[in-house]
Scaffold this motif. Structure first.
Motif, PDB file in Angstrom:
ATOM      1  N   PRO A  87      18.064   4.024   6.316  1.00 51.46           N
ATOM      2  CA  PRO A  87      18.111   3.510   7.679  1.00 51.46           C
ATOM      3  C   PRO A  87      17.234   4.319   8.700  1.00 51.46           C
ATOM      4  CG  PRO A  87      19.822   5.441   7.055  1.00 51.46           C
ATOM      5  CD  PRO A  87      18.943   4.962   5.768  1.00 51.46           C
ATOM      6  N   PHE A  88      16.190   4.840   8.067  1.00 52.64           N
ATOM      7  CA  PHE A  88      15.369   5.443   9.091  1.00 52.64           C
ATOM      8  C   PHE A  88      13.901   5.468   8.267  1.00 52.64           C
ATOM      9  CE2 PHE A  88      17.173   9.121   6.857  1.00 52.64           C
ATOM     10  CZ  PHE A  88      16.258   9.455   6.046  1.00 52.64           C
ATOM     11  N   ALA A  89      12.766   5.706   9.204  1.00 54.62           N
ATOM     12  CA  ALA A  89      11.537   5.415   8.508  1.00 54.62           C
ATOM     13  C   ALA A  89      11.262   6.593   8.004  1.00 54.62           C
ATOM     14  CB  ALA A  89      10.633   5.334   9.692  1.00 54.62           C
ATOM     15  N   PRO A  90      11.056   6.873   6.441  1.00 55.22           N
ATOM     16  CA  PRO A  90      10.910   7.850   5.578  1.00 55.22           C
ATOM     17  C   PRO A  90       9.394   8.520   5.852  1.00 55.22           C
ATOM     18  CG  PRO A  90      10.815   6.053   4.327  1.00 55.22           C
ATOM     19  CD  PRO A  90      11.113   5.677   5.621  1.00 55.22           C
ATOM     20  N   LYS A  91       9.530  10.031   5.813  1.00 56.33           N
ATOM     21  CA  LYS A  91       8.026  10.552   6.035  1.00 56.33           C
ATOM     22  C   LYS A  91       7.634  11.390   4.656  1.00 56.33           C
ATOM     23  CE  LYS A  91       5.190  13.155   9.011  1.00 56.33           C
ATOM     24  NZ  LYS A  91       5.051  14.154  10.148  1.00 56.33           N
ATOM     25  N   TYR A  92       8.735  11.982   4.279  1.00 57.52           N
ATOM     26  CA  TYR A  92       8.598  12.907   3.001  1.00 57.52           C
ATOM     27  C   TYR A  92       9.663  12.402   1.900  1.00 57.52           C
ATOM     28  CZ  TYR A  92       5.899  15.772   6.086  1.00 57.52           C
ATOM     29  OH  TYR A  92       4.903  16.265   7.071  1.00 57.52           O
ATOM     30  N   VAL A  93       9.406  12.309   0.756  1.00 55.60           N
ATOM     31  CA  VAL A  93      10.176  12.094  -0.516  1.00 55.60           C
ATOM     32  C   VAL A  93       9.735  13.061  -1.614  1.00 55.60           C
ATOM     33  CG1 VAL A  93      11.026  10.389  -2.050  1.00 55.60           C
ATOM     34  CG2 VAL A  93       9.971   9.655   0.111  1.00 55.60           C
ATOM     35  N   LEU A  94      10.810  14.026  -1.674  1.00 54.89           N
ATOM     36  CA  LEU A  94      10.634  15.055  -2.664  1.00 54.89           C
ATOM     37  C   LEU A  94      11.411  15.071  -3.660  1.00 54.89           C
ATOM     38  CD1 LEU A  94      10.183  17.781   0.036  1.00 54.89           C
ATOM     39  CD2 LEU A  94       8.440  16.604  -0.946  1.00 54.89           C
ATOM     40  N   THR A  95      11.019  15.144  -4.960  1.00 55.55           N
ATOM     41  CA  THR A  95      11.884  14.912  -6.146  1.00 55.55           C
ATOM     42  C   THR A  95      11.709  16.261  -6.886  1.00 55.55           C
ATOM     43  OG1 THR A  95       9.911  14.040  -7.231  1.00 55.55           O
ATOM     44  CG2 THR A  95      11.401  12.610  -6.087  1.00 55.55           C
ATOM     45  N   GLU A 126       0.747  -1.286  -0.057  1.00 56.58           N
ATOM     46  CA  GLU A 126       0.173   0.024  -0.167  1.00 56.58           C
ATOM     47  C   GLU A 126       0.739   1.390   0.031  1.00 56.58           C
ATOM     48  OE1 GLU A 126      -2.582   2.385   3.411  1.00 56.58           O
ATOM     49  OE2 GLU A 126      -3.037   0.089   3.025  1.00 56.58           O
ATOM     50  N   ILE A 127       0.598   2.299  -0.886  1.00 56.18           N
ATOM     51  CA  ILE A 127       1.204   3.567  -0.744  1.00 56.18           C
ATOM     52  C   ILE A 127       0.507   4.495   0.289  1.00 56.18           C
ATOM     53  CG2 ILE A 127       1.674   5.671  -2.180  1.00 56.18           C
ATOM     54  CD1 ILE A 127       1.255   3.829  -4.710  1.00 56.18           C
ATOM     55  N   THR A 128       1.420   4.712   1.246  1.00 55.69           N
ATOM     56  CA  THR A 128       1.292   5.657   2.263  1.00 55.69           C
ATOM     57  C   THR A 128       1.339   7.209   2.079  1.00 55.69           C
ATOM     58  OG1 THR A 128       3.481   5.182   3.440  1.00 55.69           O
ATOM     59  CG2 THR A 128       1.564   3.632   4.018  1.00 55.69           C
ATOM     60  N   ARG A 129       2.561   7.496   1.105  1.00 60.20           N
ATOM     61  CA  ARG A 129       2.928   8.749   0.908  1.00 60.20           C
ATOM     62  C   ARG A 129       3.259   8.700  -0.624  1.00 60.20           C
ATOM     63  NH1 ARG A 129       2.000  12.384   5.317  1.00 60.20           N
ATOM     64  NH2 ARG A 129       3.730  13.672   4.394  1.00 60.20           N
ATOM     65  N   LEU A 130       2.804   9.740  -1.060  1.00 58.62           N
ATOM     66  CA  LEU A 130       2.999   9.782  -2.762  1.00 58.62           C
ATOM     67  C   LEU A 130       3.594  11.355  -3.046  1.00 58.62           C
ATOM     68  CD1 LEU A 130       2.831   8.227  -5.232  1.00 58.62           C
ATOM     69  CD2 LEU A 130       0.485   9.431  -5.595  1.00 58.62           C
ATOM     70  N   PHE A 131       4.681  11.353  -3.855  1.00 58.11           N
ATOM     71  CA  PHE A 131       5.100  12.637  -4.423  1.00 58.11           C
ATOM     72  C   PHE A 131       5.611  12.606  -5.679  1.00 58.11           C
ATOM     73  CE2 PHE A 131       6.118  11.623   0.059  1.00 58.11           C
ATOM     74  CZ  PHE A 131       5.804  12.821   0.866  1.00 58.11           C
ATOM     75  N   PRO A 169      14.937  14.011 -14.000  1.00 58.32           N
ATOM     76  CA  PRO A 169      14.855  14.141 -12.645  1.00 58.32           C
ATOM     77  C   PRO A 169      16.298  14.533 -12.155  1.00 58.32           C
ATOM     78  CG  PRO A 169      14.986  11.962 -12.858  1.00 58.32           C
ATOM     79  CD  PRO A 169      14.773  12.587 -14.539  1.00 58.32           C
ATOM     80  N   ASP A 170      16.295  15.391 -11.160  1.00 57.14           N
ATOM     81  CA  ASP A 170      17.583  16.124 -10.588  1.00 57.14           C
ATOM     82  C   ASP A 170      18.042  15.656  -9.051  1.00 57.14           C
ATOM     83  OD1 ASP A 170      20.101  17.466 -10.673  1.00 57.14           O
ATOM     84  OD2 ASP A 170      19.029  19.407 -10.686  1.00 57.14           O
ATOM     85  N   TRP A 171      17.134  16.088  -8.354  1.00 55.15           N
ATOM     86  CA  TRP A 171      17.600  15.763  -6.946  1.00 55.15           C
ATOM     87  C   TRP A 171      16.124  14.879  -6.184  1.00 55.15           C
ATOM     88  CZ3 TRP A 171      22.104  16.861  -4.719  1.00 55.15           C
ATOM     89  CH2 TRP A 171      22.955  17.911  -5.520  1.00 55.15           C
ATOM     90  N   LEU A 172      16.936  14.228  -5.292  1.00 53.29           N
ATOM     91  CA  LEU A 172      15.837  13.352  -4.594  1.00 53.29           C
ATOM     92  C   LEU A 172      15.866  13.378  -3.119  1.00 53.29           C
ATOM     93  CD1 LEU A 172      13.466  11.108  -4.374  1.00 53.29           C
ATOM     94  CD2 LEU A 172      15.288   9.417  -4.512  1.00 53.29           C
ATOM     95  N   TYR A 173      14.837  14.143  -2.340  1.00 49.18           N
ATOM     96  CA  TYR A 173      15.426  14.310  -1.190  1.00 49.18           C
ATOM     97  C   TYR A 173      14.299  13.132   0.170  1.00 49.18           C
ATOM     98  CZ  TYR A 173      17.203  18.712  -2.442  1.00 49.18           C
ATOM     99  OH  TYR A 173      17.871  19.553  -3.192  1.00 49.18           O
ATOM    100  N   ILE A 174      14.760  12.522   0.952  1.00 52.46           N
ATOM    101  CA  ILE A 174      14.274  11.659   1.786  1.00 52.46           C
ATOM    102  C   ILE A 174      14.213  12.170   3.052  1.00 52.46           C
ATOM    103  CG2 ILE A 174      13.964   9.239   2.567  1.00 52.46           C
ATOM    104  CD1 ILE A 174      15.111   8.356  -0.341  1.00 52.46           C
ATOM    105  N   ILE A 175      13.231  12.445   3.856  1.00 53.58           N
ATOM    106  CA  ILE A 175      13.280  13.080   5.035  1.00 53.58           C
ATOM    107  C   ILE A 175      12.556  12.250   6.325  1.00 53.58           C
ATOM    108  CG2 ILE A 175      12.735  15.278   6.327  1.00 53.58           C
ATOM    109  CD1 ILE A 175      12.852  16.789   3.708  1.00 53.58           C
ATOM    110  N   SER A 176      13.103  12.321   7.442  1.00 55.87           N
ATOM    111  CA  SER A 176      12.312  11.524   8.174  1.00 55.87           C
ATOM    112  C   SER A 176      11.530  12.265   9.373  1.00 55.87           C
ATOM    113  CB  SER A 176      13.248  10.723   9.303  1.00 55.87           C
ATOM    114  OG  SER A 176      14.057  11.376  10.066  1.00 55.87           O
ATOM    115  N   GLU A 177      10.570  11.856  10.005  1.00 55.76           N
ATOM    116  CA  GLU A 177      10.090  12.693  11.163  1.00 55.76           C
ATOM    117  C   GLU A 177      10.971  13.419  12.104  1.00 55.76           C
ATOM    118  OE1 GLU A 177       6.073  12.637  14.222  1.00 55.76           O
ATOM    119  OE2 GLU A 177       6.948  10.829  13.148  1.00 55.76           O
TER     120      GLU A 177
END
Length: 746
Positions: A234-242, A181-186, A246-254
């Motif tokens: 290595p952590f639970a991702p909350k946000y994935v921004l692209t 299941e997709i919980t967050r989509l960007f 494509p150029d940059w991918l940012y994965i951010i935890s809470e």
């Protein structure tokens, strides 16, 4: 009987009085007196009106934003997860948690059209891919679907009618993305591609990149998968921004942990990892600012921070640029403006603020009263719609015309997106909609003073020394020819001087730069040497030239010195500068532009010389002869008389000439417009160009939108230029009066 002079005078006065001449004279005196006073007051009034008008046009850019409640009603959709408002603020689009799609009338909340996704699975996440209404929906089965909400505008009976439309530009098919299941989509879309990123129920990050193909005949759009990647985080991702590309991918935890990847050679390569927040804080919201260059990170302490990539010696690094404090509670919503670098933030208690990043301004703050489920603002940024936790919608009218202007943005260094450091920059427009306006007046003011300085360096010695020689040493007949000749130069249009400087002088200097430099050095030396030679010549030779005509001998000397300098310049340039002095300067790190400060200084100097020369010559020539004659009679030499009597007495007029010439140089437009590169840079290099306040107004005013921030900042530039000249004239008058009081008793 002889009458006395006294009686004769009295009889004449009586005759004049009886004939009415005395009364007419009094009337004429009164008319002249009040006419002069009225004229002076009219000038002061006109200047005051100009100042008032400039201030009236400029004042709105410093006004804060205002928010006014317009409508308040119950929203007809439960648990809205996403909301958008079309450009005119008349229709809102909303998606509920259950997957219901609806278009609503903003003024009363009436449902206009309702729909559901064609996919059977439960929608679990939504993402906005661009600012034109393209969206992606993630489902519980790990797939996603692309759809678009658009608005067709027509004008039947001259009234605007907006018809909302829901479409599937890539078909109603769904695309496989994840196994769970997709919980967050960007995601984001650019001209010929789309990148989708998701966080699954298993906390796995997946990205898919598609190219967009268009059928030449049917214009049908299709997606072709280019690459698919998964990341072990290595952590639970909350946000994935692209970002597009494509150029940059940012994965951010809470907790604020960030890992960034860069897309190089069709692969995602690890770039860096860092912590965005201090210990104890958490990330409550993360979005891209307009243009997807800056990250906006909202935290649990009510602060929104702006981050973007900065190029350094070791490559790009994500850096925090500035913070915006809203409250002490966690940020719950961040909504960006779609046409400028502003955003609206709200916290968990419903406190809301309107911010602008470039100007670092909090423009307005108001209280919604409760936490918001959804928040949206239209692309014109004048209609704000919020839905509270109780299901009630509130519509606000927002007036926020000039958020990009602040004292900091105008006069301080600002760290603009993608810049390596804070700078003073003027760049009022660009070809992209996500452009960050740069309205610093510092480089324009710097260019104004730079132009005036080089012009005065060229003009003052020639004008002052020429005026002194003409008024004090030159024969009357020669003076009667020289003075009108110099003064008639002032009638030459500055556009002609600018034309000649840009099309003739600038190429000439570039071709013979070494010769021009030698001319500046050698001509004064040759002139002084000729003077020493003349002084030491036998009297029989010197007396053949009438007194006061010696200046005529300088004509051949100047011509000879000029030709000699240009002749010598070629071998010097070949021997010392590899035959090309401009190229040699560029190799040494000294930028050389063809239209530069040297060209402007010479051209504008010629425009300023007549003003300074004429006023200075009149001031020196007006010194009473009895002062100089008395000094000479007491044994002083002509030079002592000139330096200790004549110049001090004429100093008020000389200083006025300098200040008027400076004012002329500061306000000059056409010469600097045509003879320099009009690049708003801050560098004292004499071989580089600049842009002045007046030239900037002339260049950009015809293209600015009336009433826009750009338009009003140009008026502010005119107001600043007005203040500069006002200050110069005021200082000149104060100094002139003090000099007059000091030397007026001579």
């Amino acid at each position: 009987m002889n009458t006395s002079v006294k009686e004769t005078t009295r009889k004449l006065l009586d005759q004049q009085t009886q004939s009415g001449k005395h009364k007419r004279r009094k009337i004429n005196d009164l008319i002249a007196r009040y006419s002069i006073a009225l004229g002076g007051l009219s000038v002061i009034g006109a200047v005051g009106l100009i100042c008032f008008y400039l201030f009236w046009v400029v004042f709105p850019i410093f006004k804060p934003a205002s928010v006014e409640l317009q409508h308040d009603y119950s929203w007809q959709q439960t648990e809205p997860q996403y909301m958008a408002v079309e450009e005119y603020g008349e229709i809102a689009f909303s998606i509920s948690k259950s997957g219901d799609l609806g278009f609503f009338n903003v003024s009363d909340g009436e449902l206009i059209e309702k729909a559901r996704f064609s996919h059977d699975a439960q929608p679990t996440a939504f993402a906005e891919l661009d600012l034109k209404g393209l969206m992606a929906t993630g489902f519980a089965d790990g797939s996603f679907q692309l759809f678009s909400h658009k608005y067709k505008i027509s004008y039947p009976d001259n009234e605007r009618h907006i018809e909302p439309q829901l479409s599937y530009p890539f078909g109603e098919v769904s695309f496989e993305l994840a196994d769970t299941e997709i919980t967050r989509l960007f995601g984001s879309r650019w001209e010929d591609g789309i990148v989708i990123a998701s966080v699954g129920a298993d906390q796995k990050v997946t990205t898919v990149t598609y190219s967009i193909e268009q059928n030449f005949l049917t214009e049908e759009l299709t997606l072709e998968e280019e690459s698919r990647d998964s990341f072990d985080i290595p952590f639970a991702p909350k946000y994935v921004l692209t970002t597009p590309g494509p150029d940059w991918l940012y994965i951010i935890s809470e907790q604020g942990d960030l890992i960034s990847y860069r897309h190089i050679d069709d692969e995602w390569e690890f770039h860096e990892s860092q912590s965005l927040l201090k210990d104890g804080k958490t990330v409550s919201e993360a979005v891209f600012l307009l243009g997807q260059t800056s990250l906006l990170i909202g935290d649990s302490d009510g602060v929104v921070s702006q981050w973007f990539q900065v190029r350094g010696d070791d490559g790009f690094n994500l850096q925090k640029i500035r913070d915006f404090k809203l409250s002490e509670d966690a940020i719950s919503q961040i909504v960006i403006e779609s046409r400028r670098k502003g955003f609206i933030a709200s916290d968990t208690k419903g406190k809301m603020g309107i911010f602008y990043t470039t100007s670092e301004r909090q423009l307005e703050e108001f209280d919604f009263g409760q936490e918001l489920q959804a928040l949206a603002i239209n692309s014109r940024s004048n209609t704000l719609v919020g839905i509270g936790s109780d299901g009630k919608a509130t519509v606000f009218a927002v007036e926020n015309e000039h958020p990009e202007i602040s004292w900091s943005a105008l006069w301080n260094e600002v760290w603009y997106e993608s810049y390596e450091e804070p700078t003073f920059t003027w760049q009022s427009s660009a070809s992209t909609n996500d452009f960050e306006s740069k309205f610093s007046l510092v480089p324009l003011s710097f260019g104004t003073f730079k132009a005036a300085m080089y012009a005065m360096l060229f003009a003052v010695p020639l004008a002052i020394f020429g005026a002194i020689f003409t008024a004090y040493f030159m024969a009357p007949r020669m003076r009667s020819m020289v003075k009108p000749t110099v003064e008639i130069m002032e009638a030459l249009p500055t556009v002609i001087l600018g034309f000649l400087a840009g099309l003739w002088l600038a190429p000439l200097i570039e071709e013979h730069l070494a010769g021009v430099i030698l001319l500046i050095i050698l001509l004064p030396i040759v002139t002084v040497l000729f003077g020493l030679l003349w002084v030491n010549l036998p009297g029989a030779i010197k007396h053949k030239v009438p007194d006061g005509w010696q200046a005529a001998l300088l004509f051949p000397i100047v011509i000879f010195g000029t030709f000699f300098a240009f002749w010598l310049g070629e071998p010097v340039e070949s021997a010392m500068f590899n035959g090309n002095m401009p190229a040699w300067l560029n190799e040494q790190g000294i930028t050389y532009d063809q239209r530069n400060s040297l060209v402007v200084g010479i051209a504008m100097g010629f425009a300023v010389i007549p003003t300074i020369f004429s006023i200075t010559e009149d001031a020196i020539f007006s010194v009473p002869k009895h002062l100089s004659n008395g000094s000479l009679a007491l044994g002083a030499s002509q030079w002592q008389t000139l330096t200790r009597v004549v110049i001090p007495t004429a100093s008020p007029g000389i200083f006025s000439a300098l200040m008027i010439g400076l004012g002329r140089a500061v306000g000059e437009t056409m010469i600097v417009l045509m003879a320099t590169g009009n690049t708003p840079i801050m560098d004292m290099n004499i071989f580089e160009g600049f842009r002045t306040l007046s030239a900037n107004i002339a260049v950009e005013m015809p293209e600015s939108e009336v009433g826009s921030s750009h338009y009003r900042v140009l008026f502010l530039a005119a107001f600043v230029l007005f203040l500069f000249t006002f200050v110069f004239n005021t200082v000149a008058e104060i100094v002139r009066q003090r000099l007059r009081n000091k030397y007026g008793s001579l």
